[in-house]
Design a protein around this motif. Structure first.
Motif, short mmCIF file in Angstrom:
data_model
loop_
_atom_site.label_atom_id
_atom_site.label_comp_id
_atom_site.label_asym_id
_atom_site.label_seq_id
_atom_site.Cartn_x
_atom_site.Cartn_y
_atom_site.Cartn_z
N ASP A 234 19.50 2.38 -18.79
CA ASP A 234 19.82 1.80 -17.49
C ASP A 234 18.83 0.66 -17.25
N VAL A 235 19.18 -0.27 -16.32
CA VAL A 235 18.30 -1.39 -16.01
C VAL A 235 17.99 -1.38 -14.52
N VAL A 236 16.88 -2.03 -14.16
CA VAL A 236 16.46 -2.13 -12.77
C VAL A 236 15.88 -3.52 -12.54
N THR A 237 16.07 -4.06 -11.34
CA THR A 237 15.51 -5.36 -10.97
C THR A 237 14.33 -5.18 -10.02
N VAL A 238 13.33 -6.05 -10.17
CA VAL A 238 12.16 -6.08 -9.30
C VAL A 238 12.02 -7.50 -8.77
N THR A 239 12.09 -7.66 -7.44
CA THR A 239 12.01 -8.99 -6.82
C THR A 239 10.67 -9.17 -6.15
N VAL A 240 10.00 -10.30 -6.49
CA VAL A 240 8.67 -10.60 -5.94
C VAL A 240 8.80 -11.82 -5.03
N PRO A 241 8.50 -11.70 -3.70
CA PRO A 241 8.60 -12.82 -2.78
C PRO A 241 7.42 -13.78 -2.94
N PRO A 242 7.42 -14.91 -2.25
CA PRO A 242 6.28 -15.83 -2.30
C PRO A 242 5.00 -15.13 -1.79
N PRO A 243 3.83 -15.52 -2.33
CA PRO A 243 2.58 -14.85 -1.94
C PRO A 243 2.13 -15.23 -0.53
N LEU A 244 1.65 -14.23 0.22
CA LEU A 244 1.09 -14.44 1.56
C LEU A 244 -0.43 -14.45 1.54
N GLY A 245 -1.05 -13.79 0.58
CA GLY A 245 -2.52 -13.69 0.52
C GLY A 245 -2.92 -12.25 0.23
N ASN A 246 -4.12 -12.12 -0.34
CA ASN A 246 -4.62 -10.79 -0.71
C ASN A 246 -4.99 -9.97 0.52
N ILE A 247 -5.03 -8.68 0.36
CA ILE A 247 -5.51 -7.75 1.38
C ILE A 247 -6.41 -6.73 0.70
N THR A 248 -7.56 -6.41 1.31
CA THR A 248 -8.47 -5.43 0.74
C THR A 248 -7.83 -4.04 0.78
N ALA A 249 -7.91 -3.32 -0.31
CA ALA A 249 -7.40 -1.95 -0.35
C ALA A 249 -8.35 -1.04 0.42
N ALA A 250 -7.85 -0.37 1.46
CA ALA A 250 -8.69 0.50 2.29
C ALA A 250 -9.11 1.74 1.52
N ASN A 251 -10.36 2.18 1.75
CA ASN A 251 -10.91 3.39 1.13
C ASN A 251 -11.73 4.14 2.18
N ALA A 252 -11.22 5.29 2.64
CA ALA A 252 -11.89 6.07 3.69
C ALA A 252 -12.97 6.98 3.14
N GLY A 253 -13.14 7.06 1.83
CA GLY A 253 -14.15 7.94 1.25
C GLY A 253 -13.59 9.31 0.92
#
Length: 492
Positions: free
Chosen positions: A300-319
């Motif tokens: 089977d096949v699958v499509t992945v669509t990537v929109p235009p970039p908005l900017g990075n975001i820091t990945a949150a880490n609560a500990g």
């Protein structure tokens, strides 16, 4: 818990306990006369044990002996042949016992006046049917994919199947020796199963068998189309979601391949149905999931669509999650990671728990949470957001109070004096709460086979049996109760 026991004050702290053992010299002998003899032996009390338990003889010798000292010796005088590990030691282990048999052992000694004294003791090994788990098998996923073939328990015995290692196996009837087995569709590989027979006296025997799940699911699917968010600067990533394809057993396996797209991305593990795909840029990609093998086949096949970039975001880490052992604690410090990109804001919020706590600085990465109550548990969320792009990430942390702290005390006398020729110390314990007990020898006289401190050894909830104390002198023993992995409790 640490407890030093040596005719001095006891010092307590929970995870370690120490005990001093004094190994006697010849000066500890006393002279007694029984029935005109100037020495005597005691072979201990009759024992009844299970076949899987270690068997020890516990003797004692007192009175007057020739200049060379006591020559107390164990010998076997009844029952099938066994091995007396250390026949010249008052305390010795017995090996190679057989279920359902009774053995008689004799402790004999020569007194100072030349007379021979002895006493017999019996050891009865309770009967138990020796478990036989039978043969294993290999099968495809599904219900009732095969039947096990263990032996039947004897009268007044019961049997039960358990999973020792692996996953994805369930039993139609875990107490039946020939139960049918279900294999989960989302797992594969070998699974070790154990057949345990238990008698009404509490004796057990067990045997293991390995069954193998090839894996694989039909119909084969590459998953639903994906539309990723624009919260990135240069490249985006995702995880694909195909049906489970197996892990290569008998050729049963699935493989991802790149079909088309604006560039060739990196497929981290082509044989993993949920593999990560990185290096994606703006555009639409197509991936193919191909499954082959005796249990499932297809593609089977699958499509992945990537929109235009908005900017990075820091990945949150609560500990890491927090477990509190002191019920009087009412506040903790939460520490989230610091945002890496300009314009990002942080927010702490309570998202779980029936009792409301106070977050004193909700918009700082590090904040104090007060008003905690030991009767409740709490969940807090740490969020990092960029108001300009609308991008955000979050992470949660739980705060709980441990309701079963470890308790450990030594109830044996201090110092614990061993009889001459005795090389095993039985230390009585009183313990409870979460965890299990361990012991080690911290220090002592130079002893063959011992290097201080010795490795930690398992102890029961009521006793630590320390062996190998063969030299005259003082041994220091540490005993601790270890709580659940990942939980650290300290009790005054």
């Amino acid at each position: 818990m640490k407890q030093r026991l040596r005719n001095s004050n006891n010092i307590f702290s929970i995870a370690r306990t120490a005990l001093l053992l004094l190994i006697c010299s010849s000066a500890l002998f006393t002279h007694t006369h029984l029935q005109g003899q100037n020495c005597s032996v005691n072979a201990g009390i009759p024992q009844t044990v299970c076949p899987d338990e270690p068997v020890f003889l516990f003797g004692n010798a007192t009175g007057a002996y020739p200049e060379g000292g006591s020559t107390a010796t164990w010998s076997q005088v009844g029952g099938p042949k066994v091995t007396i590990v250390s026949p010249t030691y008052l305390t010795t282990e017995i090996t190679n016992v057989v279920a359902g048999k009774t053995y008689t052992f004799r402790l004999s000694d020569r007194c100072q006046d030349g007379s021979l004294v002895f006493q017999d003791v019996t050891v009865t090994v309770l009967p138990i049917t020796q478990a036989d788990a039978g043969a294993g098998f290999t099968a495809c996923p599904g219900d009732k994919v095969g039947a096990l073939s263990a032996n039947e328990p004897g009268s007044s015995e019961s049997g039960e199947w358990t999973v020792v290692s692996g996953s994805g196996v369930s039993f139609e009837n875990s107490t039946s020796p020939t139960t049918s087995v279900d294999f989960a569709a989302t797992s594969c590989g070998p699974v070790t199963l154990r057949w345990t027979i238990t008698s009404t006296a509490g004796c057990t025997s067990f045997d293991d068998v390995v069954v193998v799940n090839r894996g694989g699911i039909e119909p084969v699917s590459a998953g639903a189309p994906q539309n990723l968010d624009g919260c990135y600067s240069t490249t985006q990533s995702t995880n694909l979601a195909g049906t489970f394809g197996g892990c290569g057993i008998d050729g049963q396996i699935g493989t991802w391949s790149y079909v088309s797209g604006p560039n060739v991305p990196n497929i981290a593990n082509p044989n993993n149905n949920t593999t990560a795909v990185t290096g994606l840029v703006e555009g639409t990609y197509t991936f193919r999931w191909t499954v082959t093998g005796p249990c499932a086949s297809g593609e089977d096949v699958v499509t992945v669509t990537v929109p235009p970039p908005l900017g990075n975001i820091t990945a949150a880490n609560a500990g890491s999650n927090i477990t509190l052992c002191d019920p009087t604690i009412t506040s903790v410090v939460l520490e989230g990671n610091t945002p890496q990109f300009s314009g990002e804001t942080v927010t702490w919020s309570q998202v779980g728990g029936t009792h409301t706590a106070t977050i004193e600085s909700p918009n700082n990465p590090v904040t104090v949470v007060s008003g905690l109550n030991s009767d409740f548990s709490y969940t807090f969320m740490y969020s990092i957001e960029n108001p300009a792009t609308g991008c955000g990430t979050n992470s949660t942390i739980s705060v709980n109070f441990f309701d079963d702290p470890p308790v450990l005390n030594i109830t044996s006398p201090d110092p614990l004096l061993l009889s001459c020729n005795e090389s095993t110390a039985t230390i009585n314990l009183s313990s409870g709460g979460s965890g299990s007990n361990q012991y080690r020898i911290v220090s002592g006289p130079a002893t063959p086979g011992l290097a201080y401190p010795t490795p930690w050894e398992d102890a029961s909830d009521t006793q630590a049996v320390v062996e190998g104390l063969t030299q005259i002198g003082t041994y220091e023993i540490q005993i601790r109760r270890i709580t659940t992995v990942g939980i650290s409790c300290e009790t005054p």
